[in-house]
Motif scaffolding. Structure first.
Motif, short mmCIF file in Angstrom:
data_model
loop_
_atom_site.label_atom_id
_atom_site.label_comp_id
_atom_site.label_asym_id
_atom_site.label_seq_id
_atom_site.Cartn_x
_atom_site.Cartn_y
_atom_site.Cartn_z
N ARG A 147 51.11 -20.43 16.96
CA ARG A 147 50.62 -21.65 17.47
C ARG A 147 50.88 -22.85 16.59
NH1 ARG A 147 44.55 -19.76 16.94
NH2 ARG A 147 45.44 -18.58 15.10
N ARG A 148 51.38 -22.28 15.16
CA ARG A 148 51.72 -23.31 14.32
C ARG A 148 53.16 -23.48 13.93
NH1 ARG A 148 48.88 -21.41 8.89
NH2 ARG A 148 49.69 -19.52 9.64
N GLY A 149 53.98 -22.41 14.10
CA GLY A 149 55.42 -22.57 14.04
C GLY A 149 56.03 -22.77 15.19
N PRO A 150 57.56 -23.02 15.02
CA PRO A 150 58.28 -22.71 13.97
C PRO A 150 58.37 -23.88 13.16
CG PRO A 150 59.85 -23.47 15.77
CD PRO A 150 58.46 -23.25 16.18
N LEU A 151 58.98 -23.74 11.90
CA LEU A 151 58.99 -24.82 10.77
C LEU A 151 59.53 -26.11 11.27
CD1 LEU A 151 59.53 -22.71 7.57
CD2 LEU A 151 57.39 -23.48 8.35
N ASP A 152 60.73 -25.80 11.97
CA ASP A 152 61.38 -26.90 12.29
C ASP A 152 61.20 -27.59 13.67
OD1 ASP A 152 62.25 -24.66 13.76
OD2 ASP A 152 64.65 -25.32 13.59
N ARG A 153 59.91 -27.24 14.19
CA ARG A 153 59.49 -27.94 15.56
C ARG A 153 59.58 -29.51 15.14
NH1 ARG A 153 53.63 -25.95 16.22
NH2 ARG A 153 53.20 -27.81 17.60
N ALA A 154 59.86 -30.13 16.23
CA ALA A 154 60.03 -31.69 16.33
C ALA A 154 58.71 -32.34 15.81
CB ALA A 154 60.62 -32.11 17.46
N ASP A 155 57.70 -31.76 16.07
CA ASP A 155 56.55 -32.62 15.74
C ASP A 155 55.88 -32.10 14.65
OD1 ASP A 155 55.47 -30.23 16.89
OD2 ASP A 155 53.88 -30.77 18.19
#
Length: 226
Positions: A147-155
């Motif tokens: 629900r929270r990842g990944p770290l490099d998600r665009a938003d």
């Protein structure tokens, strides 16, 4: 370019240490790829008691992480006898490390991420963030959470700040969705093309060089030499 170092007075080492460990063919540091990813972070963290880098201050700084996981993890020894050049020497991260072999314990752990820093909100810049153990584990938990990842998600953006309590430094990490960024921080999120450009320029090579067996041997000999 190898880091240049000169040395000062010999330190006091554990009484059981009388000579430098013998060199062996397997006493070479492993490949840099062994220091990347979450697995390497956990392995190395357990050993640790310029403008390129992100400077975390007491004021929250907005950052965007552009790596899904650490591109480099390392632990480092602190060699006070080095008078010129960096006193920080990257540990090999294995039982074959010559400095570990003479009883010198690594003092620093870092999980390294490429981030876009908004220290100057008008001019976002690419930085390397050397995260300590606690923050790195928080980031791992976020990264591996569906629900929270990944770290490099665009938003996904973050704020990072530090506070000093007596001799302890604490870091505070907060997640921010791109849709809330302007309202919460006054900073407009980057568009896809801007993020892509930063990603193309991100660092991939190890942050701190490994000394080979000959260089480590010279360092150990200097520390043990009467």
């Amino acid at each position: 370019m190898p880091e240049q170092r000169t040395f000062g007075r010999r330190r006091s080492l554990p009484a059981k240490t009388t000579s430098a460990p013998k060199e062996s063919p397997k006493a070479e540091p492993g490949p840099a790829s062994e220091s990347s990813g979450w697995g390497a972070m956990d392995k190395l963290a357990g050993q640790a008691g310029g403008d390129l880098y992100l400077k975390v201050s007491e004021d929250p700084t907005v950052i965007k992480i552009i790596d899904a996981d650490p591109f480099d993890n390392y632990v480092a020894h602190w060699v006070e006898e080095i008078r010129e050049g960096s006193k920080s020497v990257r540990c090999w991260g294995t039982s074959e490390c010559p400095l570990c072999g003479i009883g010198d314990k690594p003092k620093k752990f870092a999980a390294c991420f490429n981030v876009i820093s908004f220290e100057d909100p008008e001019v976002p810049e690419l930085r390397v963030w050397e995260a300590g153990v606690k923050i790195a584990r928080q980031l791992r938990d976020i990264a591996l959470d569906e629900r929270r990842g990944p770290l490099d998600r665009a938003d996904l953006y973050f704020t990072i700040a530090r506070t000093q309590k007596a001799k302890a430094t604490e870091y505070h990490l907060e997640r921010i969705r791109a849709r809330d960024l302007a309202e919460e921080t006054g900073i407009e999120p980057l568009d896809e093309d801007e993020i892509t450009q930063f990603v193309a320029e991100r660092r991939t090579e190890p942050v701190k060089e490994l000394l080979d067996s000959a260089e480590m041997g010279d360092l150990v000999k200097t520390l043990l030499d009467d």
